[in-house]
Design an enzyme around this catalytic site. Structure first.
Site, PDB file in Angstrom:
ATOM      1  CD  GLU A  49      19.639 -34.025  20.345  1.00  0.00           C
ATOM      2  OE1 GLU A  49      19.279 -33.483  19.278  1.00  0.00           O
ATOM      3  OE2 GLU A  49      19.699 -33.410  21.428  1.00  0.00           O
ATOM      4  CD  GLU A  54      17.937 -31.528  14.304  1.00  0.00           C
ATOM      5  OE1 GLU A  54      17.304 -30.873  15.147  1.00  0.00           O
ATOM      6  OE2 GLU A  54      19.178 -31.508  14.188  1.00  0.00           O
TER       7      GLU A  54
END
Length: 161
Positions: A49, A54
């Site tokens: 990932e 974020e």
């Protein structure tokens, strides 16, 4: 909301630029990220990932860039942060430069997270993209009870190979 390119667009290596303005609100969890296309075969985190961006709604302007893979999953991800200004009122370019030798994550051209890529990590095969705003969860905590709505605006996504 969630936009996902799984089974539509995937690629190995390249440069990614996503120009976005992030939502505000405690409990929001905007993310611009990628998962290994083999997730249905090897599961997470073995597929790899790449979190290009974020942000926690409770920590506006603190941008996270993180890689997750075996030995570095969940809260033990291989990540760093950078502080920027006006993440929720201005557009910024969230970037990724991904080669067989390294993975570099940036904001507005400033690289703040670089990881060596090698055969020992799962970042040498096709990945697909995900753009989403989640609400609440272990990473961001509870949603403000007075929260009503928020939006993540995406001007463009560019992939250079």
């Amino acid at each position: 909301t969630r936009m996902i390119s799984k089974n539509k667009v995937a690629f190995t290596y390249g440069k990614v630029e996503i120009r976005a303005q992030l939502p505000a609100g405690v409990g929001t969890w905007p993310a611009l990220w990628m998962l290994g296309s083999n997730i249905d075969v090897v599961n997470w985190p073995s597929c790899g990932e790449i979190d290009i961006m974020e942000q926690k709604g409770s920590e506006l302007n603190k941008i996270y860039g993180t890689l997750h893979y075996p030995g570095h999953s969940g809260a033990n991800g291989n990540g760093k942060t950078i502080m920027i200004t006006n993440s929720t009122t201005s557009f910024h370019i969230y970037g990724l430069e991904w080669t067989p030798a390294s993975i570099a994550i940036s904001v507005d051209g400033t690289v703040y997270q670089t990881v060596t890529n090698s055969a020992g990590v799962p970042f040498n095969h096709d990945f697909f993209m995900i753009l989403n705003v989640a609400m609440g969860g272990n990473f961001v905590g509870s949603i403000d009870p007075n929260f009503t709505s928020a939006s993540m605006l995406v001007d463009y996504i560019r992939v250079y190979r």
